[in-house]
Design a protein around this motif. Structure first.
Motif, PDB file in Angstrom:
ATOM      1  N   MET A   1       0.849  -1.191   0.000  1.00  0.00           N
ATOM      2  CA  MET A   1       0.000   0.000   0.000  1.00  0.00           C
ATOM      3  C   MET A   1       0.883   1.238   0.000  1.00  0.00           C
ATOM      4  SD  MET A   1      -2.963   0.974   2.767  1.00  0.00           S
ATOM      5  CE  MET A   1      -3.637  -0.676   2.635  1.00  0.00           C
ATOM      6  N   ARG A   2       0.708   2.101  -1.006  1.00  0.00           N
ATOM      7  CA  ARG A   2       1.578   3.278  -1.130  1.00  0.00           C
ATOM      8  C   ARG A   2       0.741   4.534  -1.325  1.00  0.00           C
ATOM      9  NH1 ARG A   2       6.066   2.091  -5.546  1.00  0.00           N
ATOM     10  NH2 ARG A   2       6.791   4.097  -4.717  1.00  0.00           N
ATOM     11  N   PHE A   3       0.802   5.439  -0.329  1.00  0.00           N
ATOM     12  CA  PHE A   3       0.192   6.765  -0.451  1.00  0.00           C
ATOM     13  C   PHE A   3       1.327   7.780  -0.476  1.00  0.00           C
ATOM     14  CE2 PHE A   3      -3.281   4.871   2.397  1.00  0.00           C
ATOM     15  CZ  PHE A   3      -3.971   4.359   1.312  1.00  0.00           C
ATOM     16  N   ASP A   4       1.243   8.769  -1.360  1.00  0.00           N
ATOM     17  CA  ASP A   4       2.280   9.800  -1.335  1.00  0.00           C
ATOM     18  C   ASP A   4       1.856  10.923  -0.380  1.00  0.00           C
ATOM     19  OD1 ASP A   4       0.543  11.542  -2.701  1.00  0.00           O
ATOM     20  OD2 ASP A   4       1.366  11.017  -4.650  1.00  0.00           O
ATOM     21  N   LEU A   5       2.777  11.862  -0.144  1.00  0.00           N
ATOM     22  CA  LEU A   5       2.511  12.913   0.834  1.00  0.00           C
ATOM     23  C   LEU A   5       1.359  13.819   0.396  1.00  0.00           C
ATOM     24  CD1 LEU A   5       6.120  13.924   1.941  1.00  0.00           C
ATOM     25  CD2 LEU A   5       4.524  12.357   3.057  1.00  0.00           C
ATOM     26  N   THR A   6       1.225  14.012  -0.908  1.00  0.00           N
ATOM     27  CA  THR A   6       0.104  14.821  -1.402  1.00  0.00           C
ATOM     28  C   THR A   6      -1.223  14.159  -1.053  1.00  0.00           C
ATOM     29  OG1 THR A   6       1.454  15.667  -3.223  1.00  0.00           O
ATOM     30  CG2 THR A   6      -0.941  15.859  -3.445  1.00  0.00           C
ATOM     31  N   ASP A   7      -1.290  12.817  -1.203  1.00  0.00           N
ATOM     32  CA  ASP A   7      -2.497  12.086  -0.819  1.00  0.00           C
ATOM     33  C   ASP A   7      -2.807  12.303   0.662  1.00  0.00           C
ATOM     34  OD1 ASP A   7      -2.904  10.978  -3.323  1.00  0.00           O
ATOM     35  OD2 ASP A   7      -1.766   9.160  -2.887  1.00  0.00           O
ATOM     36  N   LEU A   8      -1.788  12.162   1.493  1.00  0.00           N
ATOM     37  CA  LEU A   8      -2.001  12.267   2.944  1.00  0.00           C
ATOM     38  C   LEU A   8      -2.436  13.667   3.341  1.00  0.00           C
ATOM     39  CD1 LEU A   8       0.999  10.138   4.277  1.00  0.00           C
ATOM     40  CD2 LEU A   8      -1.366   9.431   3.882  1.00  0.00           C
ATOM     41  N   ARG A   9      -1.795  14.695   2.751  1.00  0.00           N
ATOM     42  CA  ARG A   9      -2.199  16.071   3.073  1.00  0.00           C
ATOM     43  C   ARG A   9      -3.635  16.326   2.621  1.00  0.00           C
ATOM     44  NH1 ARG A   9       3.169  17.304   1.204  1.00  0.00           N
ATOM     45  NH2 ARG A   9       4.531  17.790   2.977  1.00  0.00           N
ATOM     46  N   LEU A  10      -3.953  15.876   1.415  1.00  0.00           N
ATOM     47  CA  LEU A  10      -5.317  16.046   0.901  1.00  0.00           C
ATOM     48  C   LEU A  10      -6.316  15.372   1.842  1.00  0.00           C
ATOM     49  CD1 LEU A  10      -7.516  16.675  -1.201  1.00  0.00           C
ATOM     50  CD2 LEU A  10      -6.855  14.528  -2.350  1.00  0.00           C
ATOM     51  N   PHE A  11      -6.025  14.149   2.247  1.00  0.00           N
ATOM     52  CA  PHE A  11      -6.972  13.416   3.089  1.00  0.00           C
ATOM     53  C   PHE A  11      -7.192  14.142   4.417  1.00  0.00           C
ATOM     54  CE2 PHE A  11      -8.458  10.077   5.947  1.00  0.00           C
ATOM     55  CZ  PHE A  11      -9.488   9.542   5.175  1.00  0.00           C
ATOM     56  N   LEU A  12      -6.143  14.689   5.001  1.00  0.00           N
ATOM     57  CA  LEU A  12      -6.300  15.440   6.248  1.00  0.00           C
ATOM     58  C   LEU A  12      -7.125  16.696   6.025  1.00  0.00           C
ATOM     59  CD1 LEU A  12      -2.884  15.204   8.130  1.00  0.00           C
ATOM     60  CD2 LEU A  12      -5.043  14.074   8.659  1.00  0.00           C
ATOM     61  N   HIS A  13      -6.899  17.395   4.921  1.00  0.00           N
ATOM     62  CA  HIS A  13      -7.692  18.585   4.619  1.00  0.00           C
ATOM     63  C   HIS A  13      -9.173  18.225   4.473  1.00  0.00           C
ATOM     64  CE1 HIS A  13      -4.575  21.525   4.401  1.00  0.00           C
ATOM     65  NE2 HIS A  13      -3.943  20.965   3.388  1.00  0.00           N
ATOM     66  N   VAL A  14      -9.454  17.119   3.792  1.00  0.00           N
ATOM     67  CA  VAL A  14     -10.839  16.683   3.608  1.00  0.00           C
ATOM     68  C   VAL A  14     -11.447  16.311   4.962  1.00  0.00           C
ATOM     69  CG1 VAL A  14     -12.306  14.876   2.622  1.00  0.00           C
ATOM     70  CG2 VAL A  14     -10.522  15.947   1.228  1.00  0.00           C
ATOM     71  N   ALA A  15     -10.672  15.587   5.787  1.00  0.00           N
ATOM     72  CA  ALA A  15     -11.174  15.170   7.095  1.00  0.00           C
ATOM     73  C   ALA A  15     -11.488  16.375   7.974  1.00  0.00           C
ATOM     74  CB  ALA A  15     -10.141  14.270   7.779  1.00  0.00           C
ATOM     75  N   GLU A  16     -10.610  17.369   7.957  1.00  0.00           N
ATOM     76  CA  GLU A  16     -10.805  18.545   8.805  1.00  0.00           C
ATOM     77  C   GLU A  16     -11.941  19.430   8.298  1.00  0.00           C
ATOM     78  OE1 GLU A  16      -6.921  20.246   8.797  1.00  0.00           O
ATOM     79  OE2 GLU A  16      -6.049  18.552   9.887  1.00  0.00           O
ATOM     80  N   ARG A  39     -10.497   8.287  -4.327  1.00  0.00           N
ATOM     81  CA  ARG A  39     -10.916   6.968  -4.809  1.00  0.00           C
ATOM     82  C   ARG A  39      -9.729   6.017  -4.913  1.00  0.00           C
ATOM     83  NH1 ARG A  39     -14.515   9.997  -8.095  1.00  0.00           N
ATOM     84  NH2 ARG A  39     -12.977  10.100  -9.782  1.00  0.00           N
ATOM     85  N   GLY A  40      -8.585   6.534  -5.389  1.00  0.00           N
ATOM     86  CA  GLY A  40      -7.394   5.692  -5.472  1.00  0.00           C
ATOM     87  C   GLY A  40      -6.927   5.216  -4.108  1.00  0.00           C
ATOM     88  N   MET A  41      -7.028   6.072  -3.102  1.00  0.00           N
ATOM     89  CA  MET A  41      -6.630   5.687  -1.743  1.00  0.00           C
ATOM     90  C   MET A  41      -7.557   4.584  -1.214  1.00  0.00           C
ATOM     91  SD  MET A  41      -5.790   9.481  -0.215  1.00  0.00           S
ATOM     92  CE  MET A  41      -5.159   8.932   1.366  1.00  0.00           C
ATOM     93  N   GLU A  42      -8.848   4.725  -1.506  1.00  0.00           N
ATOM     94  CA  GLU A  42      -9.801   3.708  -1.034  1.00  0.00           C
ATOM     95  C   GLU A  42      -9.561   2.379  -1.746  1.00  0.00           C
ATOM     96  OE1 GLU A  42     -13.658   6.139   0.517  1.00  0.00           O
ATOM     97  OE2 GLU A  42     -13.426   6.000  -1.669  1.00  0.00           O
ATOM     98  N   GLU A  43      -9.184   2.424  -3.029  1.00  0.00           N
ATOM     99  CA  GLU A  43      -8.873   1.184  -3.745  1.00  0.00           C
ATOM    100  C   GLU A  43      -7.638   0.510  -3.164  1.00  0.00           C
ATOM    101  OE1 GLU A  43      -8.539   2.206  -7.833  1.00  0.00           O
ATOM    102  OE2 GLU A  43     -10.685   2.694  -8.063  1.00  0.00           O
ATOM    103  N   LEU A  44      -6.626   1.315  -2.868  1.00  0.00           N
ATOM    104  CA  LEU A  44      -5.416   0.747  -2.264  1.00  0.00           C
ATOM    105  C   LEU A  44      -5.694   0.154  -0.890  1.00  0.00           C
ATOM    106  CD1 LEU A  44      -2.675   3.385  -3.188  1.00  0.00           C
ATOM    107  CD2 LEU A  44      -2.725   0.984  -3.887  1.00  0.00           C
ATOM    108  N   ALA A  45      -6.554   0.837  -0.115  1.00  0.00           N
ATOM    109  CA  ALA A  45      -6.875   0.363   1.230  1.00  0.00           C
ATOM    110  C   ALA A  45      -7.875  -0.788   1.197  1.00  0.00           C
ATOM    111  CB  ALA A  45      -7.442   1.507   2.067  1.00  0.00           C
ATOM    112  N   ALA A  46      -8.552  -0.969   0.052  1.00  0.00           N
ATOM    113  CA  ALA A  46      -9.564  -2.019  -0.105  1.00  0.00           C
ATOM    114  C   ALA A  46     -10.704  -1.860   0.886  1.00  0.00           C
ATOM    115  CB  ALA A  46      -8.922  -3.406   0.022  1.00  0.00           C
ATOM    116  N   THR A  47     -10.990  -0.602   1.248  1.00  0.00           N
ATOM    117  CA  THR A  47     -12.094  -0.319   2.169  1.00  0.00           C
ATOM    118  C   THR A  47     -12.469   1.150   2.054  1.00  0.00           C
ATOM    119  OG1 THR A  47     -12.847  -0.489   4.474  1.00  0.00           O
ATOM    120  CG2 THR A  47     -10.599   0.273   4.127  1.00  0.00           C
TER     121      THR A  47
END
Length: 301
Positions: A1-16, A39-47
């Motif tokens: 499972m590979r998320f880049d830093l842009t994915d992680l920052r985006l996800f935190l912004h969406v969560a907040e 959507r790509g993050m959810e596919e990688l996480a399979a959930t």
């Protein structure tokens, strides 16, 4: 499972933000690109990571776990950048902070500008919020630190005094309340008010104090910024309640009076709040905290 830093920052912004649209804007991404990344993050996480609702999104249990790990990873990256900055000046430091309206408008502009001038390699992500929301954001690790009122419960945080702050009534010189030495907030609620725009932390705070009295603030008009409030007050549109520092500045050029409020909540101390234990603030965040509390202390520019 590979998320880049842009994915992680985006996800935190969406969560907040509770919204993919708002999160994408904070991350400076197009909505379509942000949606595709999620959507790509959810596919990688399979959930599923988010529950899509009519008015936004909510984190699933897996999403909450990802948000926690994302904060840890991004905090570690920020500390790494701070340590490497001593060796390579090309890296940018990033500090996340929140402040209430009074601090943001009256007490932070000058020291923040001076810090940024002295530390060209540091960027600051500064958001406005109610003091209670700032306390929650600091405790959850969503920001490096906050500047807020000591009137909220800060038992879980480490706080240090920053500035004294007080709310005052501003009224045109001929107004019946303008000649008073002190006035209770409840008395001002019999008058039409000039308020700040929707979403202002200060205006929300005053509305909450009115609700505690079983009353509401009768707003004739909402404007942007304390100076605009004072100009409307000067013209007799209504009265306003704002920080004493803003009233003192406006009084130099406007025909208004500032009357202290007698309510205990109206006099408070602004504090710098950080998390106890857990990851320490990044070197850049700590340098900014030291600057605000003790004067210039460059982070190594």
């Amino acid at each position: 499972m590979r998320f880049d830093l842009t994915d992680l920052r985006l996800f935190l912004h969406v969560a907040e933000a509770g919204s993919i649209t708002a999160g994408a804007a904070r991350a400076h991404l197009a909505l379509a690109s942000a949606s595709e990344r999620i959507r790509g993050m959810e596919e990688l996480a399979a959930t599923p990571l988010l529950e899509r609702e009519r008015r936004g999104v909510r984190l699933t249990p897996a999403g909450r776990a990802l948000a926690h790990h994302a904060r840890v990873i991004l905090d570690d990256c920020e500390r790494m950048r701070g340590e490497l900055a001593a060796y390579g000046r090309g890296l940018k430091g990033h500090v996340r902070m929140m402040a209430n309206t009074s601090a943001l408008s009256e007490h932070l502009p000058e020291p923040l500008a001076a810090f940024l001038a002295a530390n060209a390699h540091v960027d600051i992500d500064l958001a406005e919020g109610l003091s209670r929301d700032i306390a929650q954001a600091v405790a959850a690790g969503r920001v490096d630190f906050g500047v807020m009122s000591d009137t909220v419960d800060v038992a879980e945080l480490v706080t240090r005094p920053f500035r004294r702050d007080a709310f005052v009534l501003v009224a045109a010189r001929g107004h019946p309340l303008a000649g008073r030495k002190r006035v209770a907030f409840a008395e001002t609620l019999d008058c039409p008010h000039v308020g700040l725009e929707a979403g202002s932390a200060a205006q929300d705070y005053l509305a909450g104090q009115a609700r505690r009295l079983g009353r509401s603030v009768a707003l004739r008009v909402r404007v942007r910024g304390f100076d605009a409030v004072c100009r409307m007050v000067e013209q007799g549109v209504g009265v306003g309640v704002l920080p004493a520092a803003a009233a003192r500045r406006a009084r130099r050029s406007m025909a208004i009076r500032a009357v202290p409020l007698s309510d205990p909540w109206a006099t408070r101390t602004l504090v710098v709040a950080t998390r106890p234990g857990g990851p320490a603030p990044s070197p850049h965040a700590q340098a900014l905290i030291d600057w605000l509390l003790g004067g210039p202390a460059s982070s190594g520019s």
